[in-house]
Motif scaffolding. Structure first.
Motif, PDB file in Angstrom:
ATOM      1  N   SER A 108       0.832  -1.203   0.000  1.00  0.00           N
ATOM      2  CA  SER A 108       0.000   0.000   0.000  1.00  0.00           C
ATOM      3  C   SER A 108       0.864   1.249   0.000  1.00  0.00           C
ATOM      4  N   TYR A 109       0.458   2.250  -0.747  1.00  0.00           N
ATOM      5  CA  TYR A 109       1.173   3.510  -0.876  1.00  0.00           C
ATOM      6  C   TYR A 109       0.241   4.663  -0.528  1.00  0.00           C
ATOM      7  N   LYS A 110       0.760   5.641   0.186  1.00  0.00           N
ATOM      8  CA  LYS A 110       0.013   6.870   0.373  1.00  0.00           C
ATOM      9  C   LYS A 110       0.172   7.734  -0.863  1.00  0.00           C
ATOM     10  N   ILE A 111      -0.908   8.396  -1.256  1.00  0.00           N
ATOM     11  CA  ILE A 111      -0.837   9.367  -2.345  1.00  0.00           C
ATOM     12  C   ILE A 111      -0.522  10.718  -1.714  1.00  0.00           C
ATOM     13  N   GLU A 112       0.642  11.267  -2.050  1.00  0.00           N
ATOM     14  CA  GLU A 112       1.103  12.501  -1.408  1.00  0.00           C
ATOM     15  C   GLU A 112       0.449  13.742  -2.010  1.00  0.00           C
ATOM     16  N   LYS A 129       1.635  11.794  -7.139  1.00  0.00           N
ATOM     17  CA  LYS A 129       2.880  11.472  -6.435  1.00  0.00           C
ATOM     18  C   LYS A 129       2.628  10.414  -5.365  1.00  0.00           C
ATOM     19  N   LEU A 130       3.469   9.366  -5.380  1.00  0.00           N
ATOM     20  CA  LEU A 130       3.369   8.281  -4.419  1.00  0.00           C
ATOM     21  C   LEU A 130       4.497   8.356  -3.398  1.00  0.00           C
ATOM     22  N   GLN A 131       4.266   7.814  -2.224  1.00  0.00           N
ATOM     23  CA  GLN A 131       5.293   7.778  -1.205  1.00  0.00           C
ATOM     24  C   GLN A 131       6.426   6.835  -1.622  1.00  0.00           C
ATOM     25  N   ASP A 132       7.599   7.004  -1.022  1.00  0.00           N
ATOM     26  CA  ASP A 132       8.714   6.075  -1.238  1.00  0.00           C
ATOM     27  C   ASP A 132       8.325   4.712  -0.674  1.00  0.00           C
ATOM     28  N   LYS A 133       8.983   3.655  -1.210  1.00  0.00           N
ATOM     29  CA  LYS A 133       8.631   2.307  -0.762  1.00  0.00           C
ATOM     30  C   LYS A 133       9.863   1.406  -0.743  1.00  0.00           C
ATOM     31  N   LYS A 134      10.012   0.635   0.337  1.00  0.00           N
ATOM     32  CA  LYS A 134      11.089  -0.342   0.412  1.00  0.00           C
ATOM     33  C   LYS A 134      10.611  -1.672  -0.153  1.00  0.00           C
ATOM     34  N   CYS A 135      11.479  -2.310  -0.940  1.00  0.00           N
ATOM     35  CA  CYS A 135      11.127  -3.618  -1.481  1.00  0.00           C
ATOM     36  C   CYS A 135      11.523  -4.711  -0.486  1.00  0.00           C
ATOM     37  N   SER A 136      11.433  -5.956  -0.888  1.00  0.00           N
ATOM     38  CA  SER A 136      11.636  -7.081   0.030  1.00  0.00           C
ATOM     39  C   SER A 136      13.037  -7.147   0.634  1.00  0.00           C
ATOM     40  N   ASN A 137      14.059  -6.669  -0.095  1.00  0.00           N
ATOM     41  CA  ASN A 137      15.420  -6.739   0.451  1.00  0.00           C
ATOM     42  C   ASN A 137      15.857  -5.437   1.132  1.00  0.00           C
ATOM     43  N   GLY A 138      14.903  -4.502   1.272  1.00  0.00           N
ATOM     44  CA  GLY A 138      15.199  -3.253   1.965  1.00  0.00           C
ATOM     45  C   GLY A 138      15.590  -2.097   1.068  1.00  0.00           C
ATOM     46  N   THR A 139      15.749  -2.355  -0.232  1.00  0.00           N
ATOM     47  CA  THR A 139      16.073  -1.272  -1.166  1.00  0.00           C
ATOM     48  C   THR A 139      14.919  -0.280  -1.239  1.00  0.00           C
ATOM     49  N   LYS A 140      15.245   0.992  -1.094  1.00  0.00           N
ATOM     50  CA  LYS A 140      14.209   2.022  -1.105  1.00  0.00           C
ATOM     51  C   LYS A 140      13.980   2.542  -2.512  1.00  0.00           C
ATOM     52  N   ARG A 141      12.745   2.431  -2.968  1.00  0.00           N
ATOM     53  CA  ARG A 141      12.363   2.965  -4.283  1.00  0.00           C
ATOM     54  C   ARG A 141      11.813   4.374  -4.079  1.00  0.00           C
ATOM     55  N   THR A 142      12.353   5.321  -4.802  1.00  0.00           N
ATOM     56  CA  THR A 142      11.993   6.727  -4.612  1.00  0.00           C
ATOM     57  C   THR A 142      11.538   7.375  -5.917  1.00  0.00           C
ATOM     58  N   SER A 194     -11.861  10.804 -10.443  1.00  0.00           N
ATOM     59  CA  SER A 194     -11.427  10.877  -9.053  1.00  0.00           C
ATOM     60  C   SER A 194     -11.901  12.137  -8.356  1.00  0.00           C
ATOM     61  N   ALA A 195     -12.352  13.131  -9.116  1.00  0.00           N
ATOM     62  CA  ALA A 195     -12.776  14.401  -8.532  1.00  0.00           C
ATOM     63  C   ALA A 195     -13.957  14.233  -7.574  1.00  0.00           C
ATOM     64  N   LYS A 196     -14.694  13.126  -7.686  1.00  0.00           N
ATOM     65  CA  LYS A 196     -15.848  12.889  -6.811  1.00  0.00           C
ATOM     66  C   LYS A 196     -15.427  12.499  -5.389  1.00  0.00           C
ATOM     67  N   GLY A 197     -14.168  12.160  -5.229  1.00  0.00           N
ATOM     68  CA  GLY A 197     -13.658  11.744  -3.924  1.00  0.00           C
ATOM     69  C   GLY A 197     -12.242  11.231  -4.073  1.00  0.00           C
ATOM     70  N   TRP A 198     -11.277  12.142  -4.084  1.00  0.00           N
ATOM     71  CA  TRP A 198      -9.907  11.795  -4.476  1.00  0.00           C
ATOM     72  C   TRP A 198      -9.330  10.644  -3.658  1.00  0.00           C
ATOM     73  N   PRO A 199      -8.769   9.625  -4.348  1.00  0.00           N
ATOM     74  CA  PRO A 199      -8.118   8.501  -3.652  1.00  0.00           C
ATOM     75  C   PRO A 199      -6.949   8.993  -2.793  1.00  0.00           C
ATOM     76  N   LYS A 200      -6.782   8.372  -1.640  1.00  0.00           N
ATOM     77  CA  LYS A 200      -5.673   8.704  -0.751  1.00  0.00           C
ATOM     78  C   LYS A 200      -4.611   7.619  -0.725  1.00  0.00           C
ATOM     79  N   THR A 201      -4.954   6.464  -1.306  1.00  0.00           N
ATOM     80  CA  THR A 201      -4.020   5.345  -1.298  1.00  0.00           C
ATOM     81  C   THR A 201      -3.986   4.605  -2.631  1.00  0.00           C
ATOM     82  N   LEU A 202      -2.878   3.919  -2.863  1.00  0.00           N
ATOM     83  CA  LEU A 202      -2.718   3.023  -4.008  1.00  0.00           C
ATOM     84  C   LEU A 202      -2.337   1.661  -3.458  1.00  0.00           C
ATOM     85  N   LYS A 203      -2.965   0.625  -3.988  1.00  0.00           N
ATOM     86  CA  LYS A 203      -2.614  -0.745  -3.609  1.00  0.00           C
ATOM     87  C   LYS A 203      -2.018  -1.429  -4.815  1.00  0.00           C
TER      88      LYS A 203
END
Length: 205
Positions: A108-112, A129-142, A194-203
């Motif tokens: 899950s990602y927060k929509i910034e 814009k999506l939040q940064d995310k760490k993958c399974s081995n700890g590498t941070k995707r930015t 999305s204007a009817k209720g902007w998403p706050k998250t991405l799965k």
């Protein structure tokens, strides 16, 4: 003294009868001080306006062809998507721990923020814009976005070489350094719906 007592007892009863004749319940004619907290809560609830629908985004990966995956606009509590578009993530690699190549890690990602006239060095126009995310081995995707290929004003740029970064030219444009990419018309459709209720998250799954 008798007359005063009679008036004191009779007045509330008469008031109750009069109010009941208008359709009000017996509870409504009790003294205001009897249940002040409950009465306040009832009126507050009655005055509430319904909130906007709660929506979220869902990216479903296609392992056979990452650039032919799907981005869905979902409504919480509903299984059927509000809308769905073809989308790609990464340059074809399914290694989510490979920066600037592999597709997005699951989770899950927060929509910034979302913006229609973004003016980045490599990405312009309609972006989410999506939040940064760490993958399974700890590498941070930015520097993760949902975007397309267009100019800052949302229009297509002129043809420039074999592959202009500001112009959508074909299916190869679904590939990216990791971001989720849509056709220009599709990301604009996403913004409209999305204007009817902007998403706050991405799965991502």
């Amino acid at each position: 003294m008798i007359s005063q007592t009679f008036r004191t007892r009779f007045a509330p009863a008469a008031l109750t009868v009069a109010l009941l004749s208008t359709g009000m319940s017996a509870a409504a004619v009790q003294p205001a001080a009897a249940q002040p907290a409950e009465a306040a809560a009832t009126f507050a609830a009655a005055g509430k306006k319904p909130g906007k629908p709660q929506q979220y985004l869902k990216f479903v990966k296609n392992k056979k062809n990452p650039s032919n995956s799907r981005l869905h606009l979902m409504m919480k509590g509903k299984k059927k998507a509000v809308a769905s578009w073809r989308a790609g993530s990464g340059n074809g690699s399914t290694n989510a721990c490979k920066p600037n190549a592999g597709w997005l890690p699951n989770g899950s990602y927060k929509i910034e923020f979302h913006q229609k006239d973004f003016n980045g060095s490599a990405i312009k126009g309609y972006v989410i814009k999506l939040q940064d995310k760490k993958c399974s081995n700890g590498t941070k995707r930015t520097e993760l976005f949902i975007h397309s290929e267009m100019q800052k004003n949302g229009k297509q740029g002129p043809k420039k070489g074999k592959d202009s970064p500001w112009r959508w030219e074909g299916d190869h444009d679904y590939k990216s350094l990791a971001c989720i990419k849509l056709k220009p018309a599709h990301i604009k459709s996403l913004f409209t719906k999305s204007a009817k209720g902007w998403p706050k998250t991405l799965k991502v799954v």
